[in-house]
Design a protein around this motif. Structure first.
Motif, PDB file in Angstrom:
ATOM      1  N   ALA A 107     -26.716 -25.172 -10.472  1.00  0.00           N
ATOM      2  CA  ALA A 107     -27.274 -26.497 -10.175  1.00  0.00           C
ATOM      3  C   ALA A 107     -28.468 -26.305  -9.240  1.00  0.00           C
ATOM      4  O   ALA A 107     -28.375 -25.591  -8.240  1.00  0.00           O
ATOM      5  CB  ALA A 107     -26.228 -27.392  -9.522  1.00  0.00           C
ATOM      6  N   MET A 108     -29.584 -26.939  -9.568  1.00  0.00           N
ATOM      7  CA  MET A 108     -30.799 -26.773  -8.775  1.00  0.00           C
ATOM      8  C   MET A 108     -30.847 -27.819  -7.660  1.00  0.00           C
ATOM      9  O   MET A 108     -31.907 -28.381  -7.372  1.00  0.00           O
ATOM     10  CB  MET A 108     -32.030 -26.871  -9.670  1.00  0.00           C
ATOM     11  CG  MET A 108     -32.077 -25.792 -10.740  1.00  0.00           C
ATOM     12  SD  MET A 108     -32.213 -24.143 -10.048  1.00  0.00           S
ATOM     13  CE  MET A 108     -33.962 -24.151  -9.673  1.00  0.00           C
ATOM     14  N   GLN A 109     -29.706 -28.085  -7.074  1.00  0.00           N
ATOM     15  CA  GLN A 109     -29.673 -29.030  -5.971  1.00  0.00           C
ATOM     16  C   GLN A 109     -28.430 -28.766  -5.136  1.00  0.00           C
ATOM     17  O   GLN A 109     -27.420 -28.272  -5.642  1.00  0.00           O
ATOM     18  CB  GLN A 109     -29.681 -30.469  -6.483  1.00  0.00           C
ATOM     19  CG  GLN A 109     -28.515 -30.859  -7.366  1.00  0.00           C
ATOM     20  CD  GLN A 109     -28.825 -32.110  -8.166  1.00  0.00           C
ATOM     21  OE1 GLN A 109     -29.262 -32.046  -9.322  1.00  0.00           O
ATOM     22  NE2 GLN A 109     -28.605 -33.259  -7.560  1.00  0.00           N
ATOM     23  N   ALA A 110     -28.542 -29.100  -3.836  1.00  0.00           N
ATOM     24  CA  ALA A 110     -27.426 -28.913  -2.913  1.00  0.00           C
ATOM     25  C   ALA A 110     -26.731 -30.245  -2.641  1.00  0.00           C
ATOM     26  O   ALA A 110     -25.542 -30.273  -2.344  1.00  0.00           O
ATOM     27  CB  ALA A 110     -27.921 -28.297  -1.608  1.00  0.00           C
ATOM     28  N   ALA A 147     -36.282 -26.548   1.931  1.00  0.00           N
ATOM     29  CA  ALA A 147     -35.654 -27.833   1.570  1.00  0.00           C
ATOM     30  C   ALA A 147     -36.697 -28.639   0.814  1.00  0.00           C
ATOM     31  O   ALA A 147     -37.828 -28.796   1.288  1.00  0.00           O
ATOM     32  CB  ALA A 147     -35.200 -28.574   2.820  1.00  0.00           C
ATOM     33  N   LEU A 148     -36.352 -29.095  -0.367  1.00  0.00           N
ATOM     34  CA  LEU A 148     -37.283 -29.899  -1.179  1.00  0.00           C
ATOM     35  C   LEU A 148     -36.584 -31.156  -1.682  1.00  0.00           C
ATOM     36  O   LEU A 148     -35.360 -31.151  -1.879  1.00  0.00           O
ATOM     37  CB  LEU A 148     -37.766 -29.118  -2.412  1.00  0.00           C
ATOM     38  CG  LEU A 148     -38.876 -28.063  -2.250  1.00  0.00           C
ATOM     39  CD1 LEU A 148     -38.293 -26.751  -1.750  1.00  0.00           C
ATOM     40  CD2 LEU A 148     -39.616 -27.830  -3.560  1.00  0.00           C
ATOM     41  N   ASP A 149     -37.383 -32.195  -1.938  1.00  0.00           N
ATOM     42  CA  ASP A 149     -36.822 -33.382  -2.586  1.00  0.00           C
ATOM     43  C   ASP A 149     -36.936 -33.262  -4.106  1.00  0.00           C
ATOM     44  O   ASP A 149     -37.029 -34.253  -4.824  1.00  0.00           O
ATOM     45  CB  ASP A 149     -37.478 -34.663  -2.057  1.00  0.00           C
ATOM     46  CG  ASP A 149     -38.997 -34.643  -2.141  1.00  0.00           C
ATOM     47  OD1 ASP A 149     -39.558 -33.732  -2.786  1.00  0.00           O
ATOM     48  OD2 ASP A 149     -39.626 -35.548  -1.561  1.00  0.00           O
ATOM     49  N   LEU A 150     -36.890 -32.020  -4.575  1.00  0.00           N
ATOM     50  CA  LEU A 150     -37.017 -31.705  -5.996  1.00  0.00           C
ATOM     51  C   LEU A 150     -36.053 -32.495  -6.901  1.00  0.00           C
ATOM     52  O   LEU A 150     -36.472 -32.988  -7.959  1.00  0.00           O
ATOM     53  CB  LEU A 150     -36.817 -30.201  -6.174  1.00  0.00           C
ATOM     54  CG  LEU A 150     -36.913 -29.631  -7.583  1.00  0.00           C
ATOM     55  CD1 LEU A 150     -38.342 -29.622  -8.071  1.00  0.00           C
ATOM     56  CD2 LEU A 150     -36.354 -28.215  -7.615  1.00  0.00           C
ATOM     57  N   PRO A 151     -34.757 -32.646  -6.535  1.00  0.00           N
ATOM     58  CA  PRO A 151     -33.848 -33.362  -7.448  1.00  0.00           C
ATOM     59  C   PRO A 151     -34.335 -34.769  -7.788  1.00  0.00           C
ATOM     60  O   PRO A 151     -34.161 -35.227  -8.918  1.00  0.00           O
ATOM     61  CB  PRO A 151     -32.531 -33.415  -6.662  1.00  0.00           C
ATOM     62  CG  PRO A 151     -32.613 -32.310  -5.678  1.00  0.00           C
ATOM     63  CD  PRO A 151     -34.064 -32.151  -5.330  1.00  0.00           C
ATOM     64  N   LEU A 152     -34.963 -35.424  -6.828  1.00  0.00           N
ATOM     65  CA  LEU A 152     -35.481 -36.776  -7.092  1.00  0.00           C
ATOM     66  C   LEU A 152     -36.587 -36.736  -8.122  1.00  0.00           C
ATOM     67  O   LEU A 152     -36.656 -37.573  -9.016  1.00  0.00           O
ATOM     68  CB  LEU A 152     -36.074 -37.380  -5.815  1.00  0.00           C
ATOM     69  CG  LEU A 152     -35.118 -37.645  -4.684  1.00  0.00           C
ATOM     70  CD1 LEU A 152     -35.899 -38.084  -3.462  1.00  0.00           C
ATOM     71  CD2 LEU A 152     -34.132 -38.712  -5.112  1.00  0.00           C
ATOM     72  N   PHE A 153     -37.479 -35.750  -7.970  1.00  0.00           N
ATOM     73  CA  PHE A 153     -38.616 -35.665  -8.882  1.00  0.00           C
ATOM     74  C   PHE A 153     -38.176 -35.263 -10.278  1.00  0.00           C
ATOM     75  O   PHE A 153     -38.738 -35.723 -11.274  1.00  0.00           O
ATOM     76  CB  PHE A 153     -39.684 -34.735  -8.303  1.00  0.00           C
ATOM     77  CG  PHE A 153     -40.475 -35.421  -7.223  1.00  0.00           C
ATOM     78  CD1 PHE A 153     -41.676 -36.024  -7.524  1.00  0.00           C
ATOM     79  CD2 PHE A 153     -39.979 -35.518  -5.937  1.00  0.00           C
ATOM     80  CE1 PHE A 153     -42.389 -36.695  -6.542  1.00  0.00           C
ATOM     81  CE2 PHE A 153     -40.679 -36.196  -4.949  1.00  0.00           C
ATOM     82  CZ  PHE A 153     -41.880 -36.790  -5.251  1.00  0.00           C
ATOM     83  N   VAL A 154     -37.162 -34.409 -10.360  1.00  0.00           N
ATOM     84  CA  VAL A 154     -36.610 -34.057 -11.665  1.00  0.00           C
ATOM     85  C   VAL A 154     -35.991 -35.309 -12.286  1.00  0.00           C
ATOM     86  O   VAL A 154     -36.231 -35.630 -13.452  1.00  0.00           O
ATOM     87  CB  VAL A 154     -35.570 -32.924 -11.524  1.00  0.00           C
ATOM     88  CG1 VAL A 154     -34.827 -32.701 -12.833  1.00  0.00           C
ATOM     89  CG2 VAL A 154     -36.254 -31.634 -11.070  1.00  0.00           C
ATOM     90  N   TYR A 155     -35.237 -36.053 -11.517  1.00  0.00           N
ATOM     91  CA  TYR A 155     -34.593 -37.280 -12.000  1.00  0.00           C
ATOM     92  C   TYR A 155     -35.636 -38.286 -12.499  1.00  0.00           C
ATOM     93  O   TYR A 155     -35.458 -38.942 -13.513  1.00  0.00           O
ATOM     94  CB  TYR A 155     -33.764 -37.887 -10.865  1.00  0.00           C
ATOM     95  CG  TYR A 155     -32.940 -39.065 -11.304  1.00  0.00           C
ATOM     96  CD1 TYR A 155     -31.734 -38.873 -11.982  1.00  0.00           C
ATOM     97  CD2 TYR A 155     -33.355 -40.366 -11.047  1.00  0.00           C
ATOM     98  CE1 TYR A 155     -30.976 -39.958 -12.393  1.00  0.00           C
ATOM     99  CE2 TYR A 155     -32.602 -41.453 -11.458  1.00  0.00           C
ATOM    100  CZ  TYR A 155     -31.419 -41.242 -12.134  1.00  0.00           C
ATOM    101  OH  TYR A 155     -30.677 -42.312 -12.543  1.00  0.00           O
ATOM    102  N   LEU A 156     -36.731 -38.376 -11.770  1.00  0.00           N
ATOM    103  CA  LEU A 156     -37.801 -39.316 -12.130  1.00  0.00           C
ATOM    104  C   LEU A 156     -38.694 -38.782 -13.253  1.00  0.00           C
ATOM    105  O   LEU A 156     -39.633 -39.457 -13.669  1.00  0.00           O
ATOM    106  CB  LEU A 156     -38.679 -39.617 -10.904  1.00  0.00           C
ATOM    107  CG  LEU A 156     -37.994 -40.359  -9.759  1.00  0.00           C
ATOM    108  CD1 LEU A 156     -38.890 -40.390  -8.527  1.00  0.00           C
ATOM    109  CD2 LEU A 156     -37.631 -41.781 -10.175  1.00  0.00           C
ATOM    110  N   GLU A 157     -38.393 -37.561 -13.716  1.00  0.00           N
ATOM    111  CA  GLU A 157     -39.241 -36.877 -14.698  1.00  0.00           C
ATOM    112  C   GLU A 157     -40.676 -36.826 -14.192  1.00  0.00           C
ATOM    113  O   GLU A 157     -41.641 -37.058 -14.924  1.00  0.00           O
ATOM    114  CB  GLU A 157     -39.125 -37.549 -16.082  1.00  0.00           C
ATOM    115  CG  GLU A 157     -37.687 -37.515 -16.582  1.00  0.00           C
ATOM    116  CD  GLU A 157     -37.466 -38.094 -17.968  1.00  0.00           C
ATOM    117  OE1 GLU A 157     -38.301 -38.885 -18.425  1.00  0.00           O
ATOM    118  OE2 GLU A 157     -36.449 -37.738 -18.585  1.00  0.00           O
ATOM    119  N   GLY A 158     -40.779 -36.507 -12.896  1.00  0.00           N
ATOM    120  CA  GLY A 158     -42.090 -36.469 -12.250  1.00  0.00           C
ATOM    121  C   GLY A 158     -42.378 -35.127 -11.618  1.00  0.00           C
ATOM    122  O   GLY A 158     -43.316 -34.995 -10.832  1.00  0.00           O
ATOM    123  N   SER A 159     -41.586 -34.098 -11.938  1.00  0.00           N
ATOM    124  CA  SER A 159     -41.744 -32.815 -11.269  1.00  0.00           C
ATOM    125  C   SER A 159     -42.671 -31.899 -12.049  1.00  0.00           C
ATOM    126  O   SER A 159     -42.416 -31.599 -13.207  1.00  0.00           O
ATOM    127  CB  SER A 159     -40.377 -32.137 -11.105  1.00  0.00           C
ATOM    128  OG  SER A 159     -40.516 -30.996 -10.295  1.00  0.00           O
TER     129      SER A 159
END
Ligand code: GTQ
Length: 345
Positions: free
Chosen positions: A86-89, A165-177
């Protein structure tokens, strides 16, 4: 009020088939999955990463994979609730340990998610953000806001390791990464803003001039100052904990749009039992030892360890030495969305 809702099995087969053909599904059998009663039902579970376990794995990655083959040489901390890989903590926070070896550099790129680093060990590492060279010393918080070019370099002679630490999961969820790449940046020949414009709290460059203030005026928060500030606060504190939020020195806002950072100093052998919060968070130990309990699970932690807690966790801490911890959380995001919430234990 909470009468049992109908299930899919209550519905005739032909109706189920017709719905599927029409590309629709009934809400009511799924209603409580997406809107549970009273409180969220997080997928995220408590996680703990012992630094002494991670360190040899990371150094091995340094032997196995040259930085050219990795772009960023990182071991990602996977949320146990989502499983290995999983690419998120937590729901909103990605965590990884990054290694840079002497003489290496990690190429410049920029991406939509924002990042921050907490330096874990080694001297001589630096990040260049938008041409500003940010030295990385143990415990420093270094920002890489979304959209800013950044590359990492190393002028020392021992491995440098930091926590990303990144807010990457949000951007992946938003299809904005996404990311863009570029050659290493030219560096401005001057110290970073924490050593030039923002030497002291409450003092900023004079505002009655044309010069526009950057969105992210200070991107390095040296640990030495944070520790000094915590110690001073603790000296005059009635509580066994001192807490300091990292803020933008020009605006007082959180340092990044979605992630917040709070440095904590814990007195030894005093129990800390914070209220329940709607945020998910990660605790990274700068110095000291202790125990925490997250939703009934006990963790014994030491320097450089990291552990996470899902939203609305019941958390308690008891340091067994003087301890310094940085909490990474998503309160800025929740404040922006207007739903940050605290509840009594
Ligand atoms: O150092 O820029 O852990 O782009 C993941 C993605 C680090 C970085 C990560 C990244 C970086």
């Amino acid at each position: 009020m909470s009468e049992q809702l109908g299930t899919l099995d209550d519905l005739p087969d032909d109706y189920q088939a017709d719905m599927a053909n029409a590309g629709v599904a009934p809400l009511w059998p799924m209603m409580r999955n997406v809107l549970p009663h009273g409180a969220p039902n997080p997928v995220t579970r408590y996680g703990y990463w012992n630094y002494q376990n991670l360190r040899p794995l990371l150094l091995r990655a340094g032997e196995l994979t040259p930085v050219e083959k990795a772009e960023r040489r990182v071991l990602v901390m996977s949320d146990p609730g989502r499983g290995t890989g999983a690419m998120q903590a937590t729901s909103s926070i990605y965590l990884g340990m990054q290694l840079l070896l002497p003489g290496e550099s990690a190429p410049a790129h920029r991406h939509t998610p924002s990042a921050a680093r907490i330096i874990v060990e080694g001297r001589g590492g630096f990040t260049v953000v938008d041409g500003e060279k940010l030295p990385m010393e143990e415990g420093d918080l270094v920002l890489t806001p979304g959209g800013e070019w950044h590359d990492h370099g190393h002028e020392g002679d021992e491995p440098v390791i930091w926590l990303d630490a990144l807010d990457l999961p949000l951007f992946v969820y938003l299809e904005g990464s996404y990311a863009e790449e570029a050659p290493l940046q030219a560096q401005r020949n001057r110290p970073d803003a924490s050593e030039v414009e923002y030497m002291a709290a409450g003092l900023v460059p004079s505002r009655n001039r044309e010069k526009k203030v950057r969105n992210y005026p200070m991107m390095r928060y040296p640990w030495a100052r944070t520790e000094q500030a915590l110690r001073q606060q603790m000296k005059y504190n009635d509580d066994p904990i001192a807490e300091i939020d990292y803020v933008n020195p020009e605006t007082g806002d959180d340092v990044l749009p979605t992630m917040g950072f709070t440095a904590m100093m814990l007195q030894s052998y005093k129990s800390i039992e914070p209220v329940l919060k709607s945020t998910s968070c990660a605790f990274h130990i700068i110095k000291g030892e202790g125990k925490s309990i997250v939703n009934g699970e006990e963790v014994s932690w030491g320097p450089k360890d990291t552990f996470t807690a899902p939203v609305f966790s019941e958390i308690s801490h008891k340091a067994t030495s003087e301890a310094f911890v940085i909490c990474i959380h998503d309160k800025p995001l929740q404040d922006r969305l207007g739903y940050y919430e605290e509840r009594p234990r």
